[in-house]
Design a protein around this motif. Structure first.
Motif, PDB file in Angstrom:
ATOM      1  N   PRO A 203      56.065  22.574 102.146  1.00 49.27           N
ATOM      2  CA  PRO A 203      55.790  23.949 101.735  1.00 49.27           C
ATOM      3  C   PRO A 203      57.077  24.717 101.441  1.00 49.27           C
ATOM      4  N   THR A 204      56.937  25.829 100.768  1.00 51.04           N
ATOM      5  CA  THR A 204      58.072  26.718 100.535  1.00 51.04           C
ATOM      6  C   THR A 204      58.386  27.490 101.820  1.00 51.04           C
ATOM      7  N   HIS A 205      59.586  28.043 101.897  1.00 46.77           N
ATOM      8  CA  HIS A 205      59.944  28.874 103.044  1.00 46.77           C
ATOM      9  C   HIS A 205      59.191  30.198 102.967  1.00 46.77           C
ATOM     10  N   ALA A 206      58.838  30.748 104.136  1.00 49.50           N
ATOM     11  CA  ALA A 206      58.046  31.975 104.183  1.00 49.50           C
ATOM     12  C   ALA A 206      58.728  33.136 103.460  1.00 49.50           C
ATOM     13  N   SER A 207      60.054  33.121 103.414  1.00 47.68           N
ATOM     14  CA  SER A 207      60.800  34.211 102.772  1.00 47.68           C
ATOM     15  C   SER A 207      60.768  34.141 101.254  1.00 47.68           C
ATOM     16  N   GLY A 208      60.369  32.977 100.720  1.00 50.72           N
ATOM     17  CA  GLY A 208      60.422  32.784  99.283  1.00 50.72           C
ATOM     18  C   GLY A 208      61.752  32.234  98.797  1.00 50.72           C
ATOM     19  N   LYS A 209      62.753  32.193  99.672  1.00 51.07           N
ATOM     20  CA  LYS A 209      64.050  31.633  99.300  1.00 51.07           C
ATOM     21  C   LYS A 209      63.951  30.113  99.198  1.00 51.07           C
ATOM     22  N   SER A 210      64.853  29.517  98.441  1.00 53.41           N
ATOM     23  CA  SER A 210      64.897  28.061  98.355  1.00 53.41           C
ATOM     24  C   SER A 210      65.442  27.485  99.656  1.00 53.41           C
ATOM     25  N   TRP A 211      65.019  26.249  99.962  1.00 48.00           N
ATOM     26  CA  TRP A 211      65.562  25.577 101.139  1.00 48.00           C
ATOM     27  C   TRP A 211      67.064  25.403 101.004  1.00 48.00           C
ATOM     28  N   LYS A 212      67.532  25.179  99.779  1.00 46.37           N
ATOM     29  CA  LYS A 212      68.968  25.059  99.570  1.00 46.37           C
ATOM     30  C   LYS A 212      69.696  26.273 100.128  1.00 46.37           C
ATOM     31  N   ASP A 213      69.239  27.458  99.759  1.00 43.90           N
ATOM     32  CA  ASP A 213      69.920  28.682 100.189  1.00 43.90           C
ATOM     33  C   ASP A 213      69.727  28.968 101.674  1.00 43.90           C
ATOM     34  N   ILE A 214      68.543  28.648 102.191  1.00 47.57           N
ATOM     35  CA  ILE A 214      68.267  28.898 103.610  1.00 47.57           C
ATOM     36  C   ILE A 214      69.299  28.200 104.495  1.00 47.57           C
ATOM     37  N   PHE A 215      69.537  26.920 104.235  1.00 49.37           N
ATOM     38  CA  PHE A 215      70.402  26.153 105.130  1.00 49.37           C
ATOM     39  C   PHE A 215      71.869  26.264 104.760  1.00 49.37           C
ATOM     40  N   LEU A 216      72.155  26.604 103.532  1.00 51.45           N
ATOM     41  CA  LEU A 216      73.542  26.910 103.179  1.00 51.45           C
ATOM     42  C   LEU A 216      73.982  28.190 103.882  1.00 51.45           C
ATOM     43  N   GLU A 217      73.101  29.173 103.907  1.00 51.31           N
ATOM     44  CA  GLU A 217      73.414  30.424 104.607  1.00 51.31           C
ATOM     45  C   GLU A 217      73.608  30.182 106.099  1.00 51.31           C
ATOM     46  N   GLU A 218      72.856  29.254 106.667  1.00 48.87           N
ATOM     47  CA  GLU A 218      72.941  28.989 108.102  1.00 48.87           C
ATOM     48  C   GLU A 218      74.335  28.532 108.515  1.00 48.87           C
ATOM     49  N   VAL A 219      75.003  27.765 107.636  1.00 51.27           N
ATOM     50  CA  VAL A 219      76.320  27.214 107.994  1.00 51.27           C
ATOM     51  C   VAL A 219      77.442  27.834 107.168  1.00 51.27           C
ATOM     52  N   SER A 220      77.121  28.851 106.414  1.00 47.23           N
ATOM     53  CA  SER A 220      78.048  29.366 105.398  1.00 47.23           C
ATOM     54  C   SER A 220      79.426  29.722 105.932  1.00 47.23           C
ATOM     55  N   ASP A 221      79.491  30.304 107.122  1.00 51.76           N
ATOM     56  CA  ASP A 221      80.783  30.749 107.657  1.00 51.76           C
ATOM     57  C   ASP A 221      81.527  29.634 108.389  1.00 51.76           C
ATOM     58  N   ARG A 222      80.978  28.392 108.360  1.00 50.58           N
ATOM     59  CA  ARG A 222      81.609  27.282 109.083  1.00 50.58           C
ATOM     60  C   ARG A 222      81.932  26.094 108.190  1.00 50.58           C
ATOM     61  N   VAL A 223      81.788  26.260 106.885  1.00 47.97           N
ATOM     62  CA  VAL A 223      82.110  25.176 105.955  1.00 47.97           C
ATOM     63  C   VAL A 223      83.089  25.681 104.898  1.00 47.97           C
ATOM     64  N   ASP A 224      83.815  24.762 104.314  1.00 46.14           N
ATOM     65  CA  ASP A 224      84.761  25.079 103.252  1.00 46.14           C
ATOM     66  C   ASP A 224      84.025  24.952 101.917  1.00 46.14           C
ATOM     67  N   HIS A 225      83.653  26.087 101.346  1.00 46.83           N
ATOM     68  CA  HIS A 225      82.840  26.077 100.131  1.00 46.83           C
ATOM     69  C   HIS A 225      83.575  25.471  98.942  1.00 46.83           C
TER      70      HIS A 225
END
Length: 402
Positions: free
Chosen positions: A256-278
């Motif tokens: 299923p899609t995420h309840a927020s309507g955001k893509s799974w890509k963005d959901i989990f990228l945001e989760e680790v965003s401040d701890r990875v070298d983009h």
């Protein structure tokens, strides 16, 4: 023989078989959904059906039965024009073969039986983060099996691509099932030390670089995208020169899609965003097939995680390329990979152990040469298109269910 191939998204699993049947002298036609935009070179008939936008608890069953009815009505039109196949071979996934025995009772009806859902032991409920067992969820899951079992019982013979996928069907159907994979073109899908890939807006990568690859049709939990993203902070900290290339779309995929309507890509990228070298993290979206092969060729390791579900072509193709595949220790992967023999296995949920295993591989790539060789050899021996799978597939179409 006159052979009709039935697939909503043709060519799908028939991408190699269809031209081989034609080359062998059979007269091959296609029945597919009118919204299928894939290119085709064979005579094609289309059926019309619009799935319901809202589905009740039994919606999957209803949709697929009605889809099958639409396919059958188009088939009846063909039969009135005098078109009678000797063999009908179709995917049972969307109900398209359900009623075709009524249209052509003398034709052998063959079914591609890819996977049967269940309320436990497979994809449903495997990942507690996204699946909560309720009476409603159980009803929906069982409803998804209804048309599959009915179509399987109607068929004269069935084909499954792997032993584990075949095992998901009831015992009383096992005598009907032949296990034959679609095949891997190992002649084309082969290692190339000179491969390179130009990251759009980024660096030109080669096998000399330290690269890990991750490929899904869509970046989603079913294929472990969330687990990989959670492994990245530790992994990128341990390997300061590592680059990560992720190939895949932003759709919801199998789940299923995420309840927020955001893509799974963005959901989990945001989760680790401040701890990875983009700057070392490269999302390519979907790419040309030739680019996909080169991306896989340059990697020190290729990650493939999956729920207990359908095995992806991409994992077998990566092994054919001589990749060091790190796969989840789930049933579909364990059928193919032996840990530290022709690949690596890790617990699906243990992102810490995953980071450590990937770092170990990146730190000593020379130690993986044996695994690379064993991976490719296993695909050649077991899944090679021309020497193993196509002859078996041709024999299945020509003789099964007779």
């Amino acid at each position: 023989m006159r052979i009709l191939l039935v697939h909503k998204n043709f060519p799908g699993q028939f991408r190699y078989l269809a031209p081989a049947l034609t080359k062998a002298g059979h007269k091959v036609g296609v029945l597919t959904w009118e919204n299928n935009k894939n290119p085709r070179s064979l005579p094609t008939a289309e059926y019309k059906y619009q799935p319901r936008k809202t589905k009740g608890l039994s919606g999957f069953y209803t949709d697929n039965v009605e889809n099958g009815a639409a396919a059958a009505m188009r088939a009846w039109q063909l039969s009135k024009a005098g078109d009678a196949p000797d063999v009908v071979f179709g995917s049972i996934n969307w109900g398209e073969t359900l009623f075709l025995k009524e249209v052509w009772p003398s034709a052998r009806l063959l079914g591609y039986a890819e996977f049967l859902y269940a309320t436990e032991g497979r994809d449903t409920g495997f990942d507690p983060e996204f699946s909560r067992e309720t009476p409603e969820s159980k009803i929906r899951t069982i409803a998804r099996t209804g048309h599959l079992v009915l179509a399987a019982t109607r068929a004269d013979a069935l084909l499954s691509p792997t032993k584990w996928q075949a095992s998901t069907f009831p015992d009383e159907l096992q005598s009907k099932i032949s296990v034959i994979h679609d095949g891997v073109d190992t002649d084309r899908i082969a290692p190339d030390p000179s491969a390179q890939y130009q990251v759009p807006g980024g660096p030109l990568l080669t096998a000399k670089d330290e690269v890990i690859t991750f490929v899904n049709r869509n970046l989603e939990p079913y294929r472990g995208y969330h687990i990989f993203m959670r492994a990245l902070p530790k992994l990128m900290a341990q390997r300061p020169n590592l680059r990560v290339v992720l190939v895949g779309g932003n759709g919801s995929g199998y789940g299923p899609t995420h309840a927020s309507g955001k893509s799974w890509k963005d959901i989990f990228l945001e989760e680790v965003s401040d701890r990875v070298d983009h700057s070392r993290l490269h999302f390519t979206g979907r790419v040309l097939y030739s680019d996909l092969l080169n991306i896989l060729r340059i990697g020190r390791a290729h990650l493939y995680l999956t729920y207990p579900f359908v095995l992806s072509w991409s994992m077998l193709e990566a092994m054919s390329l001589g990749c060091v595949v790190v796969g989840s220790a789930t049933a579909p992967v364990q059928e193919v990979i032996q840990d530290r023999v022709n690949g690596h296995l890790v617990d699906f949920f243990d992102h810490e152990a995953l980071a450590d295993r990937l770092a170990e591989i990146c730190a000593n790539p020379d130690a993986q040469q044996g695994i690379r060789a064993q991976a490719r050899q296993h695909i050649i021996d077991t899944y090679d298109l021309r020497r193993v799978c196509l002859p078996q597939l041709m024999d299945f179409v020509e003789t099964a269910g007779a």
